[in-house]
Design a protein around this motif. Structure first.
Motif, PDB file in Angstrom:
ATOM      1  N   ARG A  25       0.840  -1.277   0.025  1.00 36.71           N
ATOM      2  CA  ARG A  25       0.124  -0.033   0.247  1.00 36.71           C
ATOM      3  C   ARG A  25       0.826   1.227   0.010  1.00 36.71           C
ATOM      4  NH1 ARG A  25      -2.200  -4.390   1.184  1.00 36.71           N
ATOM      5  NH2 ARG A  25      -4.471  -4.596   0.656  1.00 36.71           N
ATOM      6  N   GLN A  26       2.248   1.044   0.173  1.00 37.29           N
ATOM      7  CA  GLN A  26       2.824   2.104  -0.088  1.00 37.29           C
ATOM      8  C   GLN A  26       3.638   2.271  -1.234  1.00 37.29           C
ATOM      9  OE1 GLN A  26       5.632   1.724   3.242  1.00 37.29           O
ATOM     10  NE2 GLN A  26       4.873   3.470   4.238  1.00 37.29           N
ATOM     11  N   HIS A 106      -5.244   4.919  -3.680  1.00 36.52           N
ATOM     12  CA  HIS A 106      -3.689   5.256  -3.874  1.00 36.52           C
ATOM     13  C   HIS A 106      -3.461   6.773  -4.103  1.00 36.52           C
ATOM     14  CE1 HIS A 106       0.387   4.831  -5.428  1.00 36.52           C
ATOM     15  NE2 HIS A 106      -0.009   5.669  -6.451  1.00 36.52           N
ATOM     16  N   LEU A 109      -4.163   8.048  -0.523  1.00 37.88           N
ATOM     17  CA  LEU A 109      -3.094   7.817   0.513  1.00 37.88           C
ATOM     18  C   LEU A 109      -1.653   8.597   0.128  1.00 37.88           C
ATOM     19  CD1 LEU A 109      -3.343   3.977   0.750  1.00 37.88           C
ATOM     20  CD2 LEU A 109      -3.661   5.480   2.561  1.00 37.88           C
ATOM     21  N   GLN A 117       0.752   8.247   6.815  1.00 36.51           N
ATOM     22  CA  GLN A 117       0.568   6.925   5.971  1.00 36.51           C
ATOM     23  C   GLN A 117       1.019   5.834   6.819  1.00 36.51           C
ATOM     24  OE1 GLN A 117       2.641   7.082   2.180  1.00 36.51           O
ATOM     25  NE2 GLN A 117       1.542   9.164   1.563  1.00 36.51           N
ATOM     26  N   LEU A 121      -1.208   2.549   7.574  1.00 36.89           N
ATOM     27  CA  LEU A 121      -1.096   1.238   6.935  1.00 36.89           C
ATOM     28  C   LEU A 121      -0.414   0.125   7.866  1.00 36.89           C
ATOM     29  CD1 LEU A 121       0.821   2.614   3.749  1.00 36.89           C
ATOM     30  CD2 LEU A 121      -1.488   1.734   3.869  1.00 36.89           C
ATOM     31  N   LEU A 155      -8.302  10.822   5.075  1.00 38.62           N
ATOM     32  CA  LEU A 155      -8.588   9.872   4.145  1.00 38.62           C
ATOM     33  C   LEU A 155     -10.097   9.996   3.948  1.00 38.62           C
ATOM     34  CD1 LEU A 155      -6.841   7.749   2.411  1.00 38.62           C
ATOM     35  CD2 LEU A 155      -7.550   6.075   4.042  1.00 38.62           C
TER      36      LEU A 155
END
Length: 165
Positions: A25-26, A106, A109, A117, A121, A155
């Motif tokens: 997810r990063q 995406h 984030l 972040q 996450l 978010l």
């Protein structure tokens, strides 16, 4: 204080999937995530004479997150890679899973500050609790809680704005 091979294997079995989930997810690149997970464990093993088994998991998390940060910096130097269909998870028939929703997430984030972040996450995709995240990031547990709350609110706002657009 030398790290035992069995402890490293046990840590790998515990953390491989949560590490991958957070890194994905990063970075949004499966191969990069797999490389970083393995590189983190190699680096920890190379320093085994100085590693305490009690802090092993936190060290692996910190190492992996730093490697991911370096990978992102490297990408920026080489022009930021846009999210494309090849970097998305696929269904059984080879089609991208919910391309638009993944793209919106995406983009949202990426608009959060790096610290927000990481906390978001780690809390959502690693299975770690606030005090464990605090240990990995080297910040107070209360800071983790407040940053997580702020990140979730931001978010939600960003995702709502992208749905309206």
């Amino acid at each position: 204080m030398t790290l035992r091979q069995e402890a490293l294997y046990a840590s790998y079995r515990r953390l491989e999937r949560p590490l991958y989930n957070v890194l994905y997810r990063q970075l949004w690149q499966a191969e990069d995530c797999q490389d970083i997970v393995h590189d983190a464990y190699v680096r920890v093993w190379e320093r085994r004479s100085k590693v305490d088994e009690v802090t092993l998991d936190a060290l692996v998390w910190t190492t992996a997150l730093n490697l991911a940060k370096n990978r992102l910096r490297w990408r920026l130097l080489r022009r930021h890679e846009e999210l494309d269909e090849e970097s998305l998870p696929l269904t059984a028939d080879g089609q991208p899973q919910d391309f638009l929703a993944t793209r919106r997430l995406h983009q949202a984030l990426r608009q959060l500050p790096r610290a927000a972040q990481q906390i978001l996450l780690l809390s959502e995709f690693s299975g770690m609790r606030g005090n464990e995240i605090a240990t990995v990031l080297g910040i107070p547990a209360g800071t983790v809680a407040s940053r997580k709350h702020q990140a979730l609110e931001r978010l939600k706002t960003l995702m709502g704005a992208s749905l309206d657009a």
